[in-house]
Design an enzyme around this catalytic site. Structure first.
Site, mmCIF file in Angstrom:
data_model
loop_
_atom_site.group_PDB
_atom_site.id
_atom_site.type_symbol
_atom_site.label_atom_id
_atom_site.label_comp_id
_atom_site.label_asym_id
_atom_site.label_seq_id
_atom_site.Cartn_x
_atom_site.Cartn_y
_atom_site.Cartn_z
ATOM 1 C CG HIS A 27 -0.768 -0.516 2.349
ATOM 2 N ND1 HIS A 27 0.282 0.337 3.042
ATOM 3 C CD2 HIS A 27 -1.330 -1.402 3.243
ATOM 4 C CE1 HIS A 27 0.256 -0.381 4.514
ATOM 5 N NE2 HIS A 27 -0.852 -1.208 4.440
ATOM 6 C CG HIS A 81 -4.045 -6.952 11.765
ATOM 7 N ND1 HIS A 81 -4.998 -6.038 11.554
ATOM 8 C CD2 HIS A 81 -3.004 -6.432 11.083
ATOM 9 C CE1 HIS A 81 -4.777 -5.009 10.619
ATOM 10 N NE2 HIS A 81 -3.611 -5.514 10.285
ATOM 11 C CD GLU A 83 -3.512 -4.016 6.190
ATOM 12 O OE1 GLU A 83 -2.865 -3.618 7.299
ATOM 13 O OE2 GLU A 83 -3.351 -3.308 5.394
ATOM 14 C CG ASP A 85 -1.223 -7.958 5.641
ATOM 15 O OD1 ASP A 85 -2.242 -7.499 6.082
ATOM 16 O OD2 ASP A 85 -0.282 -7.772 5.964
ATOM 17 C CG HIS A 147 -1.493 -1.092 11.639
ATOM 18 N ND1 HIS A 147 -1.504 -0.711 10.222
ATOM 19 C CD2 HIS A 147 -1.571 -2.305 11.382
ATOM 20 C CE1 HIS A 147 -1.572 -1.411 9.245
ATOM 21 N NE2 HIS A 147 -1.669 -2.677 10.030
ATOM 22 C CG ASP A 166 0.651 -5.631 10.847
ATOM 23 O OD1 ASP A 166 1.238 -6.645 10.131
ATOM 24 O OD2 ASP A 166 -0.247 -5.033 10.355
ATOM 25 C CE1 TYR A 194 5.611 -4.409 8.546
ATOM 26 C CE2 TYR A 194 5.751 -3.281 10.784
ATOM 27 C CZ TYR A 194 5.224 -4.271 9.824
ATOM 28 O OH TYR A 194 4.041 -4.843 10.151
HETATM 29 FE FE1 FEO Z 1 -1.860 -4.633 9.179
HETATM 30 FE FE2 FEO Z 1 0.603 -6.829 7.839
HETATM 31 O O1 FEO Z 1 -1.289 -6.073 8.032
#
Ligand code: FEO
Length: 400
Positions: A27, A81, A83, A85, A147, A166, A194
């Site tokens: 992203h 999480h 998200e 991924d 996050h 993460d 990161y």
């Molecule tokens: Fe917030 Fe690695 O996804």
């Protein structure tokens, strides 16, 4: 399908994730070294999978699980999480494994439902709740906005493994699974990169989460993040970095970011860099023609000054500057001094527009904005050098 192998992390934990060697755009963040999507198998009496992987990597995940246990033996899946991924493969894995239950934080359960319309509801767990795996317990701690709103971490006492989601990760594809098997400078570089590109806006919240761990009885010997290599030694080094990064500690270092149309803004940038250097600051002079936005954020992590230059194109900042400034503002850097500068031909709005961005980020301005019509002359370049020296002096006064 090619069989993949799991890697044992502790007595009861196996890494069963996937390696994405070719990921480059996360992203908007340039991930030069690829990444991994880490998932972990906890071999309790109730076998539990902590997190899944990005959807195209489900085959790899299931193959690695099968190298330890028949995937159908898995009782629980925990999603730390939502998200994609980490959860993109969830529906496929549920289909393959048919677990008794899937767990997530309260906000995670809602987010997963809204993402995937799963066949069965996800069971929400509360902050501090524990899941009985028979011979083991898995405890959960919410880490809202570290996050995402749904984020949580899982803790396996006994093995003393923190599944940190993460947090503490790096985007780094490798055949090695542990930090101590990899080059220490690469780990530091990728960890900092990161943090700067993912976690920076949440730096104060990350600090609070770290401060809260002892009160929750979490004293990890192993930190198992959802990206990159696993920490099983030298955790003091990792926590030391995070202490500095969450405070946004700065050095006497300045970042000069610019783009140029006919080289005039470049001449100004070089003169500013020269002034900074003569004033005793360490300088990174970074053209947007040669550097990615994520390189700039990485360098800004410990820089105390930011000077941003742009020509004016059709009454606006140069397009590359608009990209950089948008990305920068979203990541909410703190503790900066700085200024804007640039050459123009007709109206010269860009310098003022950059200044507005800097003010919106609460950057302490060293100058009102240094503008030059067309090509800078010796007087202008002298003013640029003076701006650099002044900035270096202000940095020294702030940082020592
Ligand atoms: Fe917030 Fe690695 O996804």
């Amino acid at each position: 399908m090619h069989p993949y192998r799991a890697t044992q992390v502790s007595e009861h934990v196996w890494w069963v994730g996937a390696v994405d060697w070719n990921m480059r755009d996360f992203h908007g963040y340039l991930t030069n070294r690829g990444t991994t999507y880490n998932a972990y198998l906890v071999m309790g009496e109730k076998i539990t999978l902590v997190d899944t992987v990005k959807a195209p990597f489900c085959g790899e995940l299931l193959s690695r699980i099968a190298s330890v246990v028949d995937p159908a033996e898995i009782s629980y899946i925990v999603s730390n999480h939502a998200e994609m991924d980490h959860s993109g493969g969830l529906a496929t894995v549920i289909e393959a494994v048919k677990p008794e239950k899937v767990f997530a934080s309260q906000l995670g359960a809602r987010a997963l439902a809204e993402h995937f319309r799963l066949p069965a509801p996800v069971t929400p767990v509360k902050d501090g709740e524990q899941l009985d795996l028979g011979n083991l317990r898995l405890a959960f701690a919410e880490t809202r906005m570290v996050h995402w709103p749904d984020s949580m971490v899982s803790w396996l006492p006994g093995d003393d493994v923190l599944f940190s989601q993460d947090g503490f990760g790096q985007h780094l594809a490798s055949s090695e699974r542990f930090v101590d098997q990899l080059d220490a400078s690469i780990i530091e570089y990728e960890s900092a990169r990161y943090f700067a590109n993912i976690l920076l806006p949440f730096a104060p919240l990350v600090a609070k989460v770290i401060d809260r761990l002892p009160a929750l009885g979490i004293a990890p010997k192993i930190v198992a993040p959802d990206h990159g290599a696993i920490w099983r030694a030298d955790l003091g080094r990792l926590l030391g970095w995070y202490a500095a990064w969450t405070r946004q500690s700065k050095r006497r270092k300045a970042l000069v970011v610019y783009d140029t149309m006919w080289n005039s803004t470049s001449l100004m940038a070089h003169a500013i860099a020269d002034g900074l250097e003569s004033g005793g600051a360490s300088v990174k002079l970074m053209s947007l023609k040669a550097n990615h936005r994520s390189d700039l954020l990485h360098e800004l992590l410990d820089a105390g000054a930011l000077l941003v230059g742009s020509p004016t194109l059709n009454n606006n900042v140069y397009p590359s500057l608009a990209d950089f400034l948008t990305y920068l503002r979203g990541l909410k850097p703190q503790n900066l001094i700085g200024a804007s500068f640039g050459s123009y031909g007709w109206s010269g709005e860009a310098v003022g527009q950059i200044k507005e961005h800097l003010e919106a980020m609460k950057v302490e301005l060293v100058h009102d904005g240094l503008r030059q019509r067309f090509v800078p002359d010796a007087k202008c370049l002298g003013e640029c050098a003076a701006l650099g020296r002044t900035t270096a002096e202000r940095l020294a006064a702030r940082i020592g």
